[in-house]
Design a protein around this motif. Structure first.
Motif, PDB file in Angstrom:
ATOM      1  N   GLN A  19       0.848  -1.189   0.000  1.00  0.00           N
ATOM      2  CA  GLN A  19       0.000   0.000   0.000  1.00  0.00           C
ATOM      3  C   GLN A  19       0.880   1.234   0.000  1.00  0.00           C
ATOM      4  O   GLN A  19       1.945   1.270   0.617  1.00  0.00           O
ATOM      5  CB  GLN A  19      -0.900   0.011   1.227  1.00  0.00           C
ATOM      6  N   ASP A  20       0.413   2.276  -0.691  1.00  0.00           N
ATOM      7  CA  ASP A  20       1.175   3.520  -0.779  1.00  0.00           C
ATOM      8  C   ASP A  20       1.516   4.075   0.593  1.00  0.00           C
ATOM      9  O   ASP A  20       2.630   4.544   0.820  1.00  0.00           O
ATOM     10  CB  ASP A  20       0.390   4.566  -1.574  1.00  0.00           C
ATOM     11  N   SER A  21       0.562   4.025   1.518  1.00  0.00           N
ATOM     12  CA  SER A  21       0.801   4.591   2.851  1.00  0.00           C
ATOM     13  C   SER A  21       1.909   3.835   3.584  1.00  0.00           C
ATOM     14  O   SER A  21       2.743   4.445   4.263  1.00  0.00           O
ATOM     15  CB  SER A  21      -0.478   4.588   3.681  1.00  0.00           C
ATOM     16  N   VAL A  22       1.940   2.522   3.433  1.00  0.00           N
ATOM     17  CA  VAL A  22       2.971   1.713   4.081  1.00  0.00           C
ATOM     18  C   VAL A  22       4.333   2.012   3.455  1.00  0.00           C
ATOM     19  O   VAL A  22       5.329   2.187   4.157  1.00  0.00           O
ATOM     20  CB  VAL A  22       2.637   0.207   3.982  1.00  0.00           C
ATOM     21  N   ASN A  24       5.249   4.782   1.851  1.00  0.00           N
ATOM     22  CA  ASN A  24       5.657   6.145   2.218  1.00  0.00           C
ATOM     23  C   ASN A  24       6.171   6.219   3.647  1.00  0.00           C
ATOM     24  O   ASN A  24       7.184   6.873   3.912  1.00  0.00           O
ATOM     25  CB  ASN A  24       4.490   7.122   2.020  1.00  0.00           C
ATOM     26  N   ARG A  25       5.491   5.550   4.569  1.00  0.00           N
ATOM     27  CA  ARG A  25       5.921   5.538   5.974  1.00  0.00           C
ATOM     28  C   ARG A  25       7.300   4.890   6.101  1.00  0.00           C
ATOM     29  O   ARG A  25       8.180   5.383   6.808  1.00  0.00           O
ATOM     30  CB  ARG A  25       4.883   4.787   6.808  1.00  0.00           C
ATOM     31  N   THR A  26       7.495   3.778   5.401  1.00  0.00           N
ATOM     32  CA  THR A  26       8.768   3.057   5.460  1.00  0.00           C
ATOM     33  C   THR A  26       9.901   3.896   4.868  1.00  0.00           C
ATOM     34  O   THR A  26      10.976   4.010   5.463  1.00  0.00           O
ATOM     35  CB  THR A  26       8.656   1.715   4.719  1.00  0.00           C
ATOM     36  N   THR A  28      10.018   7.126   4.601  1.00  0.00           N
ATOM     37  CA  THR A  28      10.262   8.265   5.491  1.00  0.00           C
ATOM     38  C   THR A  28      11.161   7.851   6.650  1.00  0.00           C
ATOM     39  O   THR A  28      12.121   8.552   6.992  1.00  0.00           O
ATOM     40  CB  THR A  28       8.930   8.835   6.015  1.00  0.00           C
TER      41      THR A  28
END
Length: 90
Positions: A19-22, A24-26, A28
């Motif tokens: 998932q994009d959110s996962v 992006n969080r990783t 970051t």
């Protein structure tokens, strides 16, 4: 979503997605720890590139032997599993 496995297969289970959110969080967190470096293209076509840093490479070099060890253990444990008896042709 980003598809990790880009090989074309008939089995949907062969394709894993992040998932994009996962992602992006990783990314970051990896940037905050200075393990990867981000560069953004300001001209068209716009895109972002991530590159591993020297610290990231050092961590990767340290973790790869551990990953290989775990993979070998998994293979050895798989080899110890009981096997079903072969079926007889009738």
């Amino acid at each position: 979503m980003i598809r990790v496995n880009t090989e074309r297969t008939q089995n949907p289970a062969d394709h894993r997605y992040i998932q994009d959110s996962v992602l992006n969080r990783t990314l970051t967190k990896l940037r905050e720890e200075e393990l990867v470096q981000r560069s953004r293209e300001s001209a068209f076509p716009y895109h972002t590139t991530y590159r591993i840093t020297a610290s990231g490479r050092g961590l990767l070099d340290a973790l790869l032997p551990l990953a290989r060890w775990a993979e070998q253990r998994e293979y050895e444990n798989f080899q110890r599993l009981p096997r079903a008896a072969p079926r007889r042709a009738e």
